[in-house]
Every structure is written in C-alpha cells, then in structure tokens.
Design an enzyme around this catalytic site. Sequence first.
Site, PDB file in Angstrom:
ATOM      1  CD  GLU A 129      -4.070  -9.383   1.649  1.00  0.00           C
ATOM      2  OE1 GLU A 129      -3.393  -8.684   2.608  1.00  0.00           O
ATOM      3  OE2 GLU A 129      -4.646  -8.762   0.832  1.00  0.00           O
ATOM      4  CG  ASP A 130      -3.886  -6.953  -2.201  1.00  0.00           C
ATOM      5  OD1 ASP A 130      -3.940  -5.686  -2.459  1.00  0.00           O
ATOM      6  OD2 ASP A 130      -3.415  -7.469  -1.555  1.00  0.00           O
ATOM      7  CG  ASP A 133       6.209  -7.163  -1.392  1.00  0.00           C
ATOM      8  OD1 ASP A 133       5.987  -6.069  -1.929  1.00  0.00           O
ATOM      9  OD2 ASP A 133       7.143  -7.734  -1.149  1.00  0.00           O
ATOM     10  CG  PHE A 182       4.691  -0.582  -5.110  1.00  0.00           C
ATOM     11  CD1 PHE A 182       5.088  -1.169  -3.927  1.00  0.00           C
ATOM     12  CD2 PHE A 182       3.883   0.108  -5.457  1.00  0.00           C
ATOM     13  CE1 PHE A 182       4.092  -1.173  -3.026  1.00  0.00           C
ATOM     14  CE2 PHE A 182       2.913   0.354  -4.450  1.00  0.00           C
ATOM     15  CZ  PHE A 182       2.922  -0.288  -3.047  1.00  0.00           C
ATOM     16  CG  ASP A 189      -2.901   1.444  -1.901  1.00  0.00           C
ATOM     17  OD1 ASP A 189      -2.879   0.472  -1.713  1.00  0.00           O
ATOM     18  OD2 ASP A 189      -2.630   2.679  -1.256  1.00  0.00           O
ATOM     19  NE  ARG A 195      -7.044   1.380  -1.799  1.00  0.00           N
ATOM     20  CZ  ARG A 195      -6.098   0.808  -1.340  1.00  0.00           C
ATOM     21  NH1 ARG A 195      -5.950  -0.313  -1.636  1.00  0.00           N
ATOM     22  NH2 ARG A 195      -5.753   1.154   0.086  1.00  0.00           N
TER      23      ARG A 195
HETATM   24  O1  LIG Z   1       2.932  -9.253   2.373  1.00  0.00           O
HETATM   25  P1  LIG Z   1       3.338  -7.753   2.779  1.00  0.00           P
HETATM   26  O2  LIG Z   1       4.565  -7.145   2.534  1.00  0.00           O
HETATM   27  O3  LIG Z   1       2.628  -7.653   4.118  1.00  0.00           O
HETATM   28  O4  LIG Z   1       2.318  -6.865   1.771  1.00  0.00           O
HETATM   29  C1  LIG Z   1       0.997  -7.363   1.358  1.00  0.00           C
HETATM   30  C2  LIG Z   1      -0.100  -6.443   1.868  1.00  0.00           C
HETATM   31  O5  LIG Z   1       0.146  -5.009   1.872  1.00  0.00           O
HETATM   32  C3  LIG Z   1      -0.908  -4.394   1.237  1.00  0.00           C
HETATM   33  O6  LIG Z   1      -1.990  -3.832   2.183  1.00  0.00           O
HETATM   34  P2  LIG Z   1      -1.547  -2.168   2.447  1.00  0.00           P
HETATM   35  O7  LIG Z   1      -0.786  -2.125   3.800  1.00  0.00           O
HETATM   36  O8  LIG Z   1      -0.940  -1.408   1.402  1.00  0.00           O
HETATM   37  O9  LIG Z   1      -3.177  -1.967   2.866  1.00  0.00           O
HETATM   38  P3  LIG Z   1      -4.337  -1.640   1.696  1.00  0.00           P
HETATM   39  O10 LIG Z   1      -4.758  -3.037   1.550  1.00  0.00           O
HETATM   40  O11 LIG Z   1      -5.322  -0.947   2.153  1.00  0.00           O
HETATM   41  O12 LIG Z   1      -3.716  -1.253   0.577  1.00  0.00           O
HETATM   42  C4  LIG Z   1      -1.679  -5.457   0.319  1.00  0.00           C
HETATM   43  O13 LIG Z   1      -2.947  -5.301   0.054  1.00  0.00           O
HETATM   44  C5  LIG Z   1      -1.563  -6.601   1.419  1.00  0.00           C
HETATM   45  O14 LIG Z   1      -2.487  -6.909   2.375  1.00  0.00           O
HETATM   46  O1  LIG Z   2       3.657  -4.302  -5.195  1.00  0.00           O
HETATM   47  C1  LIG Z   2       2.602  -3.861  -4.275  1.00  0.00           C
HETATM   48  N1  LIG Z   2       1.439  -2.969  -4.845  1.00  0.00           N
HETATM   49  C2  LIG Z   2       0.690  -2.557  -3.956  1.00  0.00           C
HETATM   50  N2  LIG Z   2       0.751  -2.850  -2.683  1.00  0.00           N
HETATM   51  C3  LIG Z   2       1.516  -3.553  -1.967  1.00  0.00           C
HETATM   52  C4  LIG Z   2       2.561  -4.083  -2.901  1.00  0.00           C
HETATM   53  N3  LIG Z   2       3.210  -5.107  -2.221  1.00  0.00           N
HETATM   54  N4  LIG Z   2       2.939  -4.924  -0.859  1.00  0.00           N
HETATM   55  C5  LIG Z   2       1.880  -4.147  -0.748  1.00  0.00           C
HETATM   56 MG   LIG Z   3      -1.936  -0.356  -0.099  1.00  0.00          MG
HETATM   57 MG   LIG Z   4      -3.683  -4.913   1.961  1.00  0.00          MG
END
Ligand SMILES: O=P(O)(O)OC[C@H]1O[C@H](OP(=O)(O)OP(=O)(O)O)[C@H](O)[C@@H]1O
Ligand SMILES: Oc1ncnc2c1N=NC2
Ligand SMILES: [Mg+2]
Ligand SMILES: [Mg+2]
Length: 213
Positions: A129-130, A133, A182, A189, A195
């Site tokens: 994962e990236d 949060d 953020f 993104d 991205r």
């Molecule tokens: O811990 P959380 O509060 O759940 O947030 C983290 C998740 O939210 C974002 O995905 P997003 O829904 O933006 O989709 P994306 O990966 O396509 O950007 C991010 O890439 C994680 O997958």
């Molecule tokens: O800081 C963040 N930046 C990008 N996307 C996400 C973030 N937190 N949850 C999803």
């Molecule tokens: Mg996203």
């Molecule tokens: Mg995501």
Amino acid sequence: SDWIDVTTEKNHYSLNHFVIPSHYERDVSSILIPHGVIMDRIQKLARLIVDDSQGPLVVCCILKGGHQYFADLVNEIKKLRRNNGSSVPLSLEFIRVKSYTNDTSGGVNISLTDEQLKEFEGKNLLIVEDIIDTGATMVHLLNRLETYNPKSVKVTSLLLKKTPKSNGYIPHYVGFAIPDAFVVGYALDYNEYFRDLDHICVISDEGKAKYAV
Ligand SMILES: O=P(O)(O)OC[C@H]1O[C@H](OP(=O)(O)OP(=O)(O)O)[C@H](O)[C@@H]1O
Ligand SMILES: Oc1ncnc2c1N=NC2
Ligand SMILES: [Mg+2]
Ligand SMILES: [Mg+2]
C-alpha cells in the site's frame, strides 16, 4: 522506532530546492519526502521483507495509489532474491480499492474477482500500500482476504499517517510516519491529480481548491 519519522514540521523541504513539474508548482506547499529518499528507504524495506520471507510469495498491489511503491519494491525484492540464490517464484496480483473523494474517505469499495481470489488460497501474501490513514481500507481488505484462507498475510505501507482518525491499524513494514496532512505524489493522488509527481509533497490550499470535485 521501526520507521523514519517525518511528522515534525521542521523536516519539510522547500520547493525551491528540488525540481517540481511546472503544472503543480502552486499546488503543493512543501516537499515532505524527496524521491531519492523514498528509493533509498525502499531498498532497506526490501531487505527486511526478503529476510522474513524466503518461500513462494504473492505480492499484491493495492491500486491505484500503491502502484509506484509496488513497482519499485518488487524490483528491489527480485534483485535480493536472485542474489540469495533463491529460485522460488514471485507472483503478482493487483487489487483495485477506492474510498477517497477530495481528501475524505467514503465507503471502501474493493473490486476482486473470484478467479483472482483462488490465487490467494494457501499462499503467503504481501500486501503493498501507499498509505495507511484512517486504516479503514486495510481493515476492510484484510477481512475480505481472510475469507480466502491464505497461508499468511503481511502488509507493507510506504506511509503511516499520525492522525486521530486512525483505527489503530499498523502494518508489518512501514517506510515513513507522516504528519496529519493530505500528501500527494509518488502515485498518491487528489482526485486523480499529482500521481505524476515524483516527490511526496503536502498539497496546498490552492491545489485543493483547484482540483476539488
Ligand atoms: O487508511 P485509509 O483512510 O483507508 O486511506 C488509505 C487508502 O486511501 C487511498 O486510496 P484511494 O481511495 O484514494 O484510491 P487510490 O488508491 O486509487 O488513490 C490510499 O491509496 C489508500 O489505499
Ligand atoms: O494523505 C493522503 N493523500 C492521498 N491519498 C490519501 C491520503 N490519505 N488517505 C488517502
Ligand atoms: Mg487516492
Ligand atoms: Mg489506495
């Protein structure tokens, strides 16, 4: 601690000291983690992961945000496993999960096909994962994956946000702890923008307004 802590403001870098694409210059307020530092940290994370998992491994990319960390991490893991003389296959899976619009998490939507899920039965999974949060995405995903009886599940996230909204979930391997802001860049993104930015930056109020939906 197990991760690099960049949660204090003084760690941020000035935009003037690095290259930022001109189309984003006014949309980010500072650089939190320069691309080079990300790559160096990923080399260490790969070593920790390879030392813990010699056997067959299914590495799962959580799209879309996880794709850059996944690509760079898998490159490093492949190198290390080759050097270890490991002849064990590494297989790759891609899971689309979405929950954010603007800077807020909605419902967690996981798109996993049944034939894909058969790939997980009895396997050692590494989820990539990236960012963690609130932790909602990962908790939902892990619950879903458990129903397919994997042999083991480990999670690595490049970023772990220090936020009161956290449900307390902490991955096995974390790159950096970041402040409650953020962040965008390195595949993270804001409504699909940023991205294509290499460094991890803090989005500016102007950027939030410009790309809000
Ligand atoms: O811990 P959380 O509060 O759940 O947030 C983290 C998740 O939210 C974002 O995905 P997003 O829904 O933006 O989709 P994306 O990966 O396509 O950007 C991010 O890439 C994680 O997958
Ligand atoms: O800081 C963040 N930046 C990008 N996307 C996400 C973030 N937190 N949850 C999803
Ligand atoms: Mg996203
Ligand atoms: Mg995501």
